[in-house]
Design a protein around this motif. Structure first.
Motif, PDB file in Angstrom:
ATOM      1  N   VAL A  39       0.956  -1.130  -0.121  1.00  0.00           N
ATOM      2  CA  VAL A  39      -0.107   0.034  -0.131  1.00  0.00           C
ATOM      3  C   VAL A  39       0.868   1.317   0.104  1.00  0.00           C
ATOM      4  N   PHE A  61       0.158  -1.552  -5.101  1.00  0.00           N
ATOM      5  CA  PHE A  61       1.075  -2.034  -6.070  1.00  0.00           C
ATOM      6  C   PHE A  61       1.825  -3.220  -5.625  1.00  0.00           C
ATOM      7  N   GLU A  89       7.606  -0.284   7.539  1.00  0.00           N
ATOM      8  CA  GLU A  89       6.219  -0.701   7.596  1.00  0.00           C
ATOM      9  C   GLU A  89       5.913  -1.603   8.235  1.00  0.00           C
ATOM     10  N   THR A 206       4.111   3.417   4.268  1.00  0.00           N
ATOM     11  CA  THR A 206       5.357   4.144   5.153  1.00  0.00           C
ATOM     12  C   THR A 206       4.726   5.435   5.721  1.00  0.00           C
TER      13      THR A 206
HETATM   14 MG    MG Z   1       6.214   1.600   0.883  1.00  0.00          MG
END
Ligand code: MG
Length: 252
Positions: A39, A61, A89, A206
């Motif tokens: 994400v 993605f 993340e 992130t």
């Molecule tokens: Mg990322």
């Protein structure tokens, strides 16, 4: 402490083996996920620093297995770019098939959590509207060190803090609660178009502080060490190394 985290697996009593983490080679907690769904733009402050308007639908993605490495393995800076950036993340790992699940049901399909460093080659990421190339260089997706079962953690990892450090200096710091789309929402939304299967990995985005958005910009280079820490999930640490240049073709 690794033994503490590893012993969280609930259920039956079993013999725990003490492993010295310094002598162990860490592989990614899921070695060959069928899908790695990432994400983008999932924290408003990161969307803003990146010059994007906060999207109303998650920016999804894909990563491929070929980009994954474990805790302690070097993140490789390619010779074609100097723009190797970090992205700390939270990872959710699917434990039960999910298709058309509601947000309320979604977390029942998550087996547990881990940490990811979504190492990004920024100039390649933005060569086109699709981020695939810049997000899929070999040895840029650091994943680990542990897999922690969901029952040992707060629901959806709410209340946990994420910190990224480059050479010991804090460069990202955020609460998981600051995610625009929660783990439950992401799982539910993905399940509206595909079947999530056990072992599928969701990399949840992130927060602000990436090197690209800094003035001056801060990219990772050979000799650096990047760490991502999330409460109760451990510390994912990776050194940065230059990828060896391919041998030049001999010109006879
Ligand atoms: Mg990322």
């Amino acid at each position: 402490m690794p033994s503490q985290l590893l012993s969280h697996s609930h259920g039956r009593e079993r013999d725990l083996v003490d492993i010295d983490p310094d002598s162990a080679t860490f592989l990614p907690p899921v070695a060959h996920p069928e899908k790695i769904v990432c994400v983008g733009l999932n924290y408003t402050d990161h969307s803003a620093e990146s010059g994007f308007e906060q999207p109303a639908y998650p920016t999804l993605f894909g990563r491929f297995n070929s980009s994954l490495i474990g805790h302690g393995a070097p993140i490789l800076r390619p010779h074609v770019s100097e723009q190797l950036d970090y992205e700390g993340e939270l990872v959710a790992v699917i434990g039960k098939s999910a298709r058309d699940v509601s947000e309320a049901e979604a977390l029942n399909h998550v087996a547990g959590y881990s940490i990811f460093n979504d190492g990004s080659i920024r100039d390649y990421q933005f060569k086109s509207p699709q981020w695939t190339a810049g997000k899929n260089f070999d040895n840029t997706g650091a994943f680990g060190p542990y897999f922690v079962t969901a029952d040992a953690l707060p629901e959806g990892c709410k209340g946990l803090k994420l910190v990224t450090r480059l050479n010991g200096e804090t460069v990202q710091s955020a609460m998981i609660d600051d995610m625009v789309f929660s783990v439950a929402q992401i799982v539910s939304i993905c399940s509206q178009f595909m079947t999530l299967e056990p072992g599928d990995v969701i990399v949840t985005g992130t927060p602000s502080g990436v090197g690209l958005a800094r003035k001056p910009q801060l990219f990772m280079k050979d000799g650096d060490v990047c760490e991502v820490e999330i409460d109760q999930l451990g510390v994912l640490s990776n050194p940065i190394r230059d990828r060896a240049r391919p041998a030049l073709a001999k010109s006879a």
